[in-house]
Design a protein around this motif. Structure first.
Motif, PDB file in Angstrom:
ATOM      1  N   ILE A 120     -48.625   7.606  -7.698  1.00 61.30           N
ATOM      2  CA  ILE A 120     -47.464   8.334  -7.179  1.00 61.30           C
ATOM      3  C   ILE A 120     -46.259   7.407  -7.251  1.00 61.30           C
ATOM      4  O   ILE A 120     -46.307   6.283  -6.739  1.00 61.30           O
ATOM      5  CB  ILE A 120     -47.706   8.798  -5.733  1.00 61.30           C
ATOM      6  N   ASP A 121     -45.203   7.889  -7.868  1.00 67.07           N
ATOM      7  CA  ASP A 121     -44.021   7.051  -8.096  1.00 67.07           C
ATOM      8  C   ASP A 121     -42.879   7.377  -7.147  1.00 67.07           C
ATOM      9  O   ASP A 121     -42.057   6.517  -6.845  1.00 67.07           O
ATOM     10  CB  ASP A 121     -43.545   7.218  -9.543  1.00 67.07           C
ATOM     11  N   ASN A 122     -42.829   8.608  -6.665  1.00 68.28           N
ATOM     12  CA  ASN A 122     -41.670   9.000  -5.858  1.00 68.28           C
ATOM     13  C   ASN A 122     -42.013  10.228  -5.017  1.00 68.28           C
ATOM     14  O   ASN A 122     -42.711  11.131  -5.486  1.00 68.28           O
ATOM     15  CB  ASN A 122     -40.478   9.318  -6.774  1.00 68.28           C
ATOM     16  N   VAL A 123     -41.547  10.245  -3.781  1.00 62.71           N
ATOM     17  CA  VAL A 123     -41.718  11.410  -2.911  1.00 62.71           C
ATOM     18  C   VAL A 123     -40.380  11.714  -2.238  1.00 62.71           C
ATOM     19  O   VAL A 123     -39.774  10.820  -1.635  1.00 62.71           O
ATOM     20  CB  VAL A 123     -42.789  11.162  -1.826  1.00 62.71           C
ATOM     21  N   ILE A 124     -39.923  12.950  -2.362  1.00 65.52           N
ATOM     22  CA  ILE A 124     -38.652  13.380  -1.766  1.00 65.52           C
ATOM     23  C   ILE A 124     -38.925  14.568  -0.856  1.00 65.52           C
ATOM     24  O   ILE A 124     -39.610  15.523  -1.244  1.00 65.52           O
ATOM     25  CB  ILE A 124     -37.623  13.771  -2.838  1.00 65.52           C
ATOM     26  N   VAL A 125     -38.401  14.519   0.363  1.00 72.36           N
ATOM     27  CA  VAL A 125     -38.543  15.611   1.328  1.00 72.36           C
ATOM     28  C   VAL A 125     -37.190  16.272   1.535  1.00 72.36           C
ATOM     29  O   VAL A 125     -36.210  15.595   1.868  1.00 72.36           O
ATOM     30  CB  VAL A 125     -39.085  15.097   2.672  1.00 72.36           C
ATOM     31  N   HIS A 126     -37.128  17.582   1.314  1.00 72.03           N
ATOM     32  CA  HIS A 126     -35.909  18.358   1.549  1.00 72.03           C
ATOM     33  C   HIS A 126     -36.121  19.229   2.792  1.00 72.03           C
ATOM     34  O   HIS A 126     -37.102  19.973   2.864  1.00 72.03           O
ATOM     35  CB  HIS A 126     -35.591  19.274   0.362  1.00 72.03           C
ATOM     36  N   VAL A 127     -35.217  19.128   3.753  1.00 72.85           N
ATOM     37  CA  VAL A 127     -35.276  19.951   4.962  1.00 72.85           C
ATOM     38  C   VAL A 127     -34.085  20.904   4.938  1.00 72.85           C
ATOM     39  O   VAL A 127     -32.927  20.468   4.878  1.00 72.85           O
ATOM     40  CB  VAL A 127     -35.229  19.090   6.238  1.00 72.85           C
TER      41      VAL A 127
END
Length: 208
Positions: A140-147
């Protein structure tokens, strides 16, 4: 076979879990969970949380391997319980890193701004590695959370009981200024805070 180890951090900046058998051969195993937290959210207290989306850039080691989701959940910081599992267990991770999107709803939890802003709010990820031989790897290279939320800076409805012979009551209220950082709220109807409000219903209206 040897089970997968906890996710490590490579020098290239990605997390990984590897499956190795001795002697080398086919094997299947489930990774430990990778948990990501401390996102640094600061959401206005009056906001209403509408939905949450998680984007995960992930990949696998070779064409012969197969890596699939086991668990993609959010962690409730209040009691450390897990949300609905959004894992896509039928689609293999690609060899070349690519982004998969999960959620788009509330994940089965009635979120509050305080919960999202808490450092304990987390994304928990787990995968399954199937490999025919050699070494299988999930990365896993990147994790983005959008709220996504609705800003509701207006005060809540207020009811005041008057004493006998009273015809009005002074009422103070406040707008949540956090909801109007980039704009001004202008009152176009009703009464300003600190005014004597008469018997009946007074509707305050603001435009931004």
């Amino acid at each position: 076979s040897d089970g997968t180890t906890a996710a490590g951090l490579a020098t290239g900046g990605y997390a990984f879990a590897s499956l190795i058998t001795n002697p080398l051969g086919a094997a299947t195993d489930t990774t430990n969970c990778l948990e990501l937290s401390n996102f640094g959210f600061s959401i206005c207290e009056s906001s209403i949380i509408d939905s949450i989306t998680v984007e995960i850039e992930r990949g696998r080691s070779a064409l012969g391997d197969n890596v699939t989701d086991v668990k993609i959940v959010l962690v409730n910081p209040n009691d450390l319980s897990e949300s609905q599992n959004k894992a896509n267990t039928s689609t293999s991770w690609p060899v070349a890193d690519a982004v998969a999107t999960y959620g788009g709803d509330n994940w089965g939890i009635a979120w509050t701004p305080e919960m999202i802003s808490d450092p304990g709010f987390a994304v928990r990820i787990q995968a399954r590695i199937d490999k025919p031989l050699g070494v299988g790897q999930a990365r896993i290279d990147n994790v983005i959370v959008h709220v996504y939320c609705t800003l509701d800076g207006c005060p809540k409805d207020t009811t005041v009981n008057l004493n006998p012979l009273e015809c009005s009551a002074v009422i103070n209220y406040e707008l949540d200024t956090c909801a109007f950082i980039n704009c001004d709220a202008i009152q176009v109807a009703g009464l300003p805070p600190g005014s004597p409000f008469p018997i009946g219903t007074t509707i305050n209206v603001f435009t931004i």
